[in-house]
Design an enzyme around this catalytic site. Structure first.
Site, PDB file in Angstrom:
ATOM      1  N   LYS A  76      24.686 -18.686 -46.381  1.00  0.00           N
ATOM      2  CA  LYS A  76      25.514 -17.171 -45.695  1.00  0.00           C
ATOM      3  C   LYS A  76      26.353 -17.847 -44.080  1.00  0.00           C
ATOM      4  O   LYS A  76      26.265 -18.970 -44.158  1.00  0.00           O
ATOM      5  CB  LYS A  76      23.994 -17.869 -45.130  1.00  0.00           C
ATOM      6  CG  LYS A  76      23.674 -16.343 -43.652  1.00  0.00           C
ATOM      7  CD  LYS A  76      22.256 -16.076 -43.632  1.00  0.00           C
ATOM      8  CE  LYS A  76      21.869 -14.508 -42.446  1.00  0.00           C
ATOM      9  NZ  LYS A  76      20.913 -14.602 -41.986  1.00  0.00           N
ATOM     10  N   SER A 151      18.904  -9.980 -43.257  1.00  0.00           N
ATOM     11  CA  SER A 151      20.593 -10.237 -43.034  1.00  0.00           C
ATOM     12  C   SER A 151      20.724 -11.241 -44.155  1.00  0.00           C
ATOM     13  O   SER A 151      22.329 -10.729 -44.031  1.00  0.00           O
ATOM     14  CB  SER A 151      20.749 -10.796 -41.405  1.00  0.00           C
ATOM     15  OG  SER A 151      19.905 -12.168 -41.518  1.00  0.00           O
ATOM     16  N   SER A 175      14.568 -11.946 -43.365  1.00  0.00           N
ATOM     17  CA  SER A 175      16.086 -11.918 -42.967  1.00  0.00           C
ATOM     18  C   SER A 175      16.471 -12.803 -45.495  1.00  0.00           C
ATOM     19  O   SER A 175      17.720 -13.104 -45.729  1.00  0.00           O
ATOM     20  CB  SER A 175      16.742 -12.934 -42.373  1.00  0.00           C
ATOM     21  OG  SER A 175      16.852 -12.077 -41.538  1.00  0.00           O
TER      22      SER A 175
HETATM   23  N1  GLN Z   1      15.651  -7.478 -39.674  1.00  0.00           N
HETATM   24  C1  GLN Z   1      15.025  -8.406 -38.898  1.00  0.00           C
HETATM   25  C2  GLN Z   1      15.648  -8.391 -37.692  1.00  0.00           C
HETATM   26  O1  GLN Z   1      16.924  -7.873 -37.722  1.00  0.00           O
HETATM   27  C3  GLN Z   1      14.836  -9.762 -39.139  1.00  0.00           C
HETATM   28  C4  GLN Z   1      16.578 -10.629 -39.817  1.00  0.00           C
HETATM   29  C5  GLN Z   1      16.402 -11.912 -39.916  1.00  0.00           C
HETATM   30  O2  GLN Z   1      15.333 -12.008 -40.039  1.00  0.00           O
HETATM   31  N2  GLN Z   1      17.086 -12.654 -39.495  1.00  0.00           N
HETATM   32  O3  GLN Z   1      15.670  -8.864 -36.958  1.00  0.00           O
END
Ligand code: GLN
Length: 477
Positions: A76, A151, A175
């Site tokens: 990532k 994400s 994410s």
């Molecule tokens: N969708 C969640 C957010 O926008 C989780 C994102 C993540 O785990 N990095 O915060």
């Protein structure tokens, strides 16, 4: 079977038995990535990958190598790989080059990993679809009109589309688990502290955790074993050995939280999750309905605490130290112009929410209250784990949604996290196991054929219990 469709174990066998070299394999993957239209990768680290492949082939020739030696992976683009760009999906870091390796990267390199490239992410990992990336959305390999989740959408899509054998992502509020569910691969979010966060660009530091994506449980276990452990560079990392669990489905106590099957859940998702629970029961597990009464506050709590931490963490991107620096008249102008042009709408929104929640006069009503609620949510899980070994629930209330469907509506995007944030507020480990695809009975619903993940939640540092049960269940689903 094509040699770019193999699991870690199969790739390792192939390398060991000289069916192919790591160089051949790496070249094949690189070619595939370059031809792909998914936008799973933001950066292809070709020079690094080929050098690592050569190195791996030398090690393999001597017979002294690990299961990950020569096996191509994807990282990532929020995790630092020395000498390579790391954008975190943001314009402000578009040309930023990582000065050192994250601890997880150091560990993978020691095992002889081959890093193919850096994968797409929502900007600063804030989002649930990769649509917040400054560099375009990642398409879902199962339906290119849909998102791959987020994400870590790039990391999930890369594994699902055989553009890497395995990958790393990060999970702050869902994410890893949610894109794994949307793309039909396995994704593990370890216990907070199990894996070092050193070299992960921070989103919300009391939540962030790095974890693996793989094609099956065995692969995820192999990568987890390679990356976990105490690190002097991350004071929150834990000093623990993960012993193999011999927990069996037969006799395993599985809790099903009733609050996770309430209004709003897609009927097809519900059917697949209930079928997985039934399979576990057929396999001898004891199914126990439990209640997590504070979960209804989890989303609100997460969207106060997360942004509060973000507002502090993102202060370092000021146009001076890292990345984009806009010429300006004075210091304040450098800040305003660099941040104004470099940051996208979602980080800006969260910086404003977080600054507001932490400001004097509002701190008690928002930040402090949310910390208290966080404790109640933790207590719910604590009570649940007095009665059960694991919890089963959906990862997401719906399967992969259409690109653009939620992009202009932050609240509806936040609702995608409804089943994943409580786990992170508590610091618990959670895994997404492919539980099936939406099938014929729902023909015409428009989302036939999309994968759905079962979320398996364990108690602190019980990753091996999760993996033991998931590996028995994956053969039955
Ligand atoms: N969708 C969640 C957010 O926008 C989780 C994102 C993540 O785990 N990095 O915060």
């Amino acid at each position: 079977m094509n040699f770019t469709e193999l699991t870690i174990k199969q790739t390792h066998e192939g390398l060991k038995n000289k069916k192919f070299s790591s160089k051949e394999l790496t070249l094949a993957y690189l070619q595939k990535i370059k031809k792909s239209d998914l936008n799973a990768f933001l950066i292809i680290t070709e020079g690094l990958a080929l050098a690592e492949a050569d190195e791996a082939d030398k090690k393999i020739a001597t017979g002294n190598f690990s299961e990950l030696t020569g096996v191509p992976c994807a990282i990532k683009d929020a995790i630092l790989v020395e000498g390579e760009k790391c954008t975190a999906g943001s314009k402000i870091l578009e040309n930023y080059v990582a000065p050192y390796d994250a601890t997880v990267i150091k560990k993978l390199k020691e095992k002889g990993a081959v890093i193919l490239g850096k994968t797409n992410t929502d900007e600063f990992t804030m989002g649930a679809s990769t649509e917040n990336s400054a560099f375009g959305v990642t398409k879902n390999p199962h339906d290119k009109t849909r998102v791959a989740g987020g994400s870590s959408g790039g990391s999930a899509a890369a594994v699902a589309a055989d553009e890497a054998v395995y990958s790393l992502g990060s999970d702050t509020g869902g994410s890893i688990r949610q894109p794994a569910s949307f793309c039909g691969v396995v994704g593990l979010c370890p216990t907070y502290g199990a894996v070092s966060r050193y070299g992960l660009i921070a989103h919300a530091s009391s939540f962030d955790q790095i974890g693996p994506f793989g094609k099956n449980i065995d692969d995820v276990k192999t990568v987890f074993n390679a990356i976990y452990g105490k690190d002097k560079m991350d004071a929150t990392s834990a000093n623990l050995e993960f012993r193999i669990s011999n927990l069996e489905l037969k006799g395993c106590r599985i809790g099903v939280p009733k609050e996770y099957f309430m209004k709003g859940i897609d009927k097809d998702v519900e059917k697949i999750i209930k079928n997985a629970v039934k399979k576990a029961e057929d396999g001898g597990a004891e199914i126990i309905e439990i209640s997590l009464p504070s979960s209804e506050y989890a989303l609100a709590c997460y969207y106060i605490l997360g942004p509060s931490e973000i507002s502090a963490n993102l202060a370092r991107f000021d146009g001076i130290k890292y990345g984009l620096s806009e010429p300006a008249e004075n210091l304040l102008d450098v800040y305003l112009k660099s941040r104004g042009r470099g940051l996208g709408a979602e980080p800006k929104r969260r910086i404003m929410i977080g600054t507001y929640c932490l400001s004097s006069g509002y701190y008690d009503a928002y930040y402090k209250k949310a910390q208290e609620v966080r404790e109640l949510i933790k207590q719910d899980f604590k009570k649940a784990f007095e009665k059960v070994d694991l919890l089963f629930c959906p990862v997401s209330p719906f399967p992969a949604f259409k690109i653009g469907e939620k992009a202009d509506d932050p609240i509806s995007m936040y609702l995608a996290d409804i089943y994943t944030v409580a786990v992170k507020l508590s610091g618990l480990p959670g895994l997404s196991l492919p539980a099936g695809k939406i099938g014929n009975p729902s023909a015409g619903s428009g989302h036939d054929g999309l994968p759905v993940g079962l979320q398996i939640i364990g108690n602190y540092f019980k990753e091996n219990k999760i993996l033991a049960i998931a590996s028995q269940l994956e053969k039955m689903l």
